[in-house]
Design an enzyme around this catalytic site. Structure first.
Site, PDB file in Angstrom:
ATOM      1  N   ASN A 202       9.719   4.558   3.390  1.00 53.44           N
ATOM      2  CA  ASN A 202       9.397   3.981   4.687  1.00 53.44           C
ATOM      3  C   ASN A 202      10.630   3.353   5.339  1.00 53.44           C
ATOM      4  OD1 ASN A 202       6.166   3.587   5.142  1.00 53.44           O
ATOM      5  ND2 ASN A 202       6.657   3.678   2.962  1.00 53.44           N
TER       6      ASN A 202
ATOM      7  N   CYS B  60       8.300  10.189  -0.427  1.00 55.99           N
ATOM      8  CA  CYS B  60       8.034  11.349   0.408  1.00 55.99           C
ATOM      9  C   CYS B  60       7.983  12.514  -0.561  1.00 55.99           C
ATOM     10  CB  CYS B  60       9.132  11.538   1.431  1.00 55.99           C
ATOM     11  SG  CYS B  60       8.978  13.120   2.256  1.00 55.99           S
TER      12      CYS B  60
ATOM     13  N   ARG C  73       0.832  -1.203   0.000  1.00 57.65           N
ATOM     14  CA  ARG C  73       0.000   0.000   0.000  1.00 57.65           C
ATOM     15  C   ARG C  73       0.876   1.267   0.000  1.00 57.65           C
ATOM     16  NH1 ARG C  73      -0.899   4.827   2.303  1.00 57.65           N
ATOM     17  NH2 ARG C  73      -0.429   3.913   4.348  1.00 57.65           N
ATOM     18  N   ASP C  74       1.627   1.506   1.069  1.00 53.40           N
ATOM     19  CA  ASP C  74       2.378   2.761   1.185  1.00 53.40           C
ATOM     20  C   ASP C  74       3.526   2.804   0.182  1.00 53.40           C
ATOM     21  OD1 ASP C  74       2.802   5.283   2.173  1.00 53.40           O
ATOM     22  OD2 ASP C  74       3.670   4.673   4.072  1.00 53.40           O
TER      23      ASP C  74
ATOM     24  N   HIS D 117       5.021   4.152  12.886  1.00 54.17           N
ATOM     25  CA  HIS D 117       5.207   4.119  11.429  1.00 54.17           C
ATOM     26  C   HIS D 117       6.219   5.210  11.071  1.00 54.17           C
ATOM     27  CE1 HIS D 117       3.259   4.003   7.211  1.00 54.17           C
ATOM     28  NE2 HIS D 117       3.996   5.098   7.170  1.00 54.17           N
TER      29      HIS D 117
ATOM     30  N   HIS E  38       9.330   6.938   8.561  1.00 50.15           N
ATOM     31  CA  HIS E  38       9.972   7.057   7.249  1.00 50.15           C
ATOM     32  C   HIS E  38      11.447   7.387   7.490  1.00 50.15           C
ATOM     33  CE1 HIS E  38       6.598   7.119   4.165  1.00 50.15           C
ATOM     34  NE2 HIS E  38       5.990   6.878   5.315  1.00 50.15           N
TER      35      HIS E  38
END
Lengths: 328, 328
Positions: free
Chosen positions: B252, B243, B14-15, B210, B212
């Site tokens: 991430n 990002c 997903r991310d 979570h 990054h």
């Protein structure tokens, strides 16, 4: 209360440039070191007095050392492999001689083409030459122990082997030792344990830690070493410097990322981070490739960006069914 | 003594995939998630039920959720922006709905095109729909709070704002909250402080962190969160995920680097790292570019390499004047 002080050493002109495929022009090296000198480092490793045949990238060591502008408060150190190198370096007015050997027998043979015993003898000779100097400001001796936290050929390295080498050099009067994680095998609890032992057993020695970010652990290892009372770190601007056993992986701990982290964590590094980022910005063109540093791309954590036009223009944007949720 | 358990969530499907310029074929996504399912994750964020127009990269959410092979013990979560998305997701049999809004007003408007107040109302509606379900195994609700540790447009974010939002959702019965460092602005002491407060004030809530790696701090932040008692982490295989405010910077936290570090630090992540590295090896061809992961290039710290031929052949190599000292 004063912030705890951490001393930063930039090694990019030596540990970084020596790995570059392209020869960096002498004038560019000098300009680069001169800029580094303005950033607040405790030490800069400027070059290496190895044979020009062995490391052609640093074949201009003499010119570099003669022509850089020394800044008061910055120590200029150079890597020295043998007595011949020591004599060449002494003629250039260095502050520190950085000698190197590996804790791993196999790595020492691969990297220096000697057994550890032969290296110890050779380093002993260099130390003697340096100790016999009668300079007004004597040249300091630092010994860097490669593969302290693991060897890419042998695997794990016993702590006892590291402590034995520290002991060997401490007995010869060496008061500066750098523990090098040559190929990024160190991990935080290992670093904490070894640093505590080394400091407790050899309180007369000032230890520096030298990490590579080969497996993304350099920053965490710096924090672990600080837990154990270490206050000196090598790092390379841009995170340059290679690892011949991990092609494409990151090089040294990235100076500006270490500084950014330490300042946020409440330490005084003495470094002007904004100035350092400006110096770093020239690196990709200097080495002619992208560099690992994240901070050079992203900037300080408080670097802010303008909001998109649709946010600025509408006070109360209307909800849309097509809510994006791109970023989480 | 049993090793402390850390629960890993992989969010790369997903991310990660949502940020890729190239559409990853549905069959490839399914095969990838199926492989991830074999690695020991507690949770996999498989896709996003956003509008296909808003995020075309994940326009195949239904097919993906219908065709992946679910593995017992793995929770499959999906990002859900609105009631329509919740209805679509419920029809596919999800284990968890991941709702998202930002702590920063400006970021919420930029990312979701709503005010925070509007987002809270919309998330309230979704939560109600999910709570009214009468499934044999109810769908869990997780709320992800973006920009918890800083906003790329506003700068620092007050802890009180984060705690207010946690409070808002805890009152609505939400028992899972993810604190997201959306653009890599978090630093260890900040993470430790906020996590301690959040856990102390809301013991009924299970928190996930979570991070990054935008500024090289993801790994150190994971360790800081563990110090504060956090035991669940999102990360993306390969460190993929972008990002938008730091072009070219890492995405991430890198799953395999987090797992490698945590296993070395004595934690049980439940992950088969060797299997995970094999899955990761396909990523560059899947996303058609290099990925930030260092471990994918360098391998586990104990990956050993053969010594050069000259070391193997000669028992006692002769010292050479041209000692190299390439690596320190």
């Amino acid at each position: 209360m004063a912030k705890p002080r951490i001393y930063m050493h930039d090694v990019s002109p030596r540990d970084g440039f020596q790995n570059e495929a392209v020869f960096i022009e002498t004038a560019d090296k000098i300009a680069f070191i001169n800029q580094l000198s303005q950033c607040g480092f405790a030490k800069i490793e400027a070059t290496s007095f190895t044979s020009p045949k062995a490391i052609p990238a640093l074949r201009d060591a003499e010119v570099v050392m003669h022509e850089i502008e020394r800044v008061a408060g910055v120590e200029y150190t150079v890597l020295i492999p043998n007595v011949r190198g020591a004599e060449r370096a002494l003629a250039c007015g260095i502050d520190e001689a950085n000698l190197v050997m590996s804790v791993s027998e196999t790595h020492n043979r691969a990297n220096l083409r000697m057994t550890r015993e032969q290296s110890m003898a050779q380093l002993g000779q260099i130390i003697e030459v340096l100790q016999q100097q009668t300079l007004a400001k004597p040249v300091a001796v630092n010994v860097s122990l490669s593969t302290t936290f693991g060897c890419p050929m042998e695997g794990d390295i016993a702590e006892a082997e590291v402590l034995k080498l520290i002991d060997n050099f401490a007995r010869q009067g060496v008061r500066r030792i750098t523990l090098c994680d040559t190929t990024g095998m160190a991990f935080p609890s290992q670093v904490r344990r070894l640093c505590r032992k080394a400091k407790a057993n050899y309180p007369e020695v000032t230890f520096t830690l030298h990490f590579h970010n080969t497996r993304g652990l350099a920053q965490s290892n710096v924090l672990a070493a600080i837990d154990a009372g270490i206050d000196r770190f090598d790092a390379a601007l841009g995170g340059i410097g290679g690892c011949p056993y991990a092609p494409g992986a990151s090089g040294n701990a990235c100076t500006e990322e270490v500084v950014h982290m330490l300042e946020l964590e409440g330490f005084d590094t003495g470094i002007d981070l904004q100035k350092l980022l400006q110096v770093g910005a020239v690196l990709p063109s200097l080495v002619q490739h992208d560099v690992p540093s994240q901070i050079l791309k992203a900037g300080h954590r408080l670097t802010t960006h303008p909001a998109p036009a649709y946010v600025q223009e509408t006070g109360q944007p209307k909800p849309k069914d097509a809510a994006v949720g791109v970023i989480a």
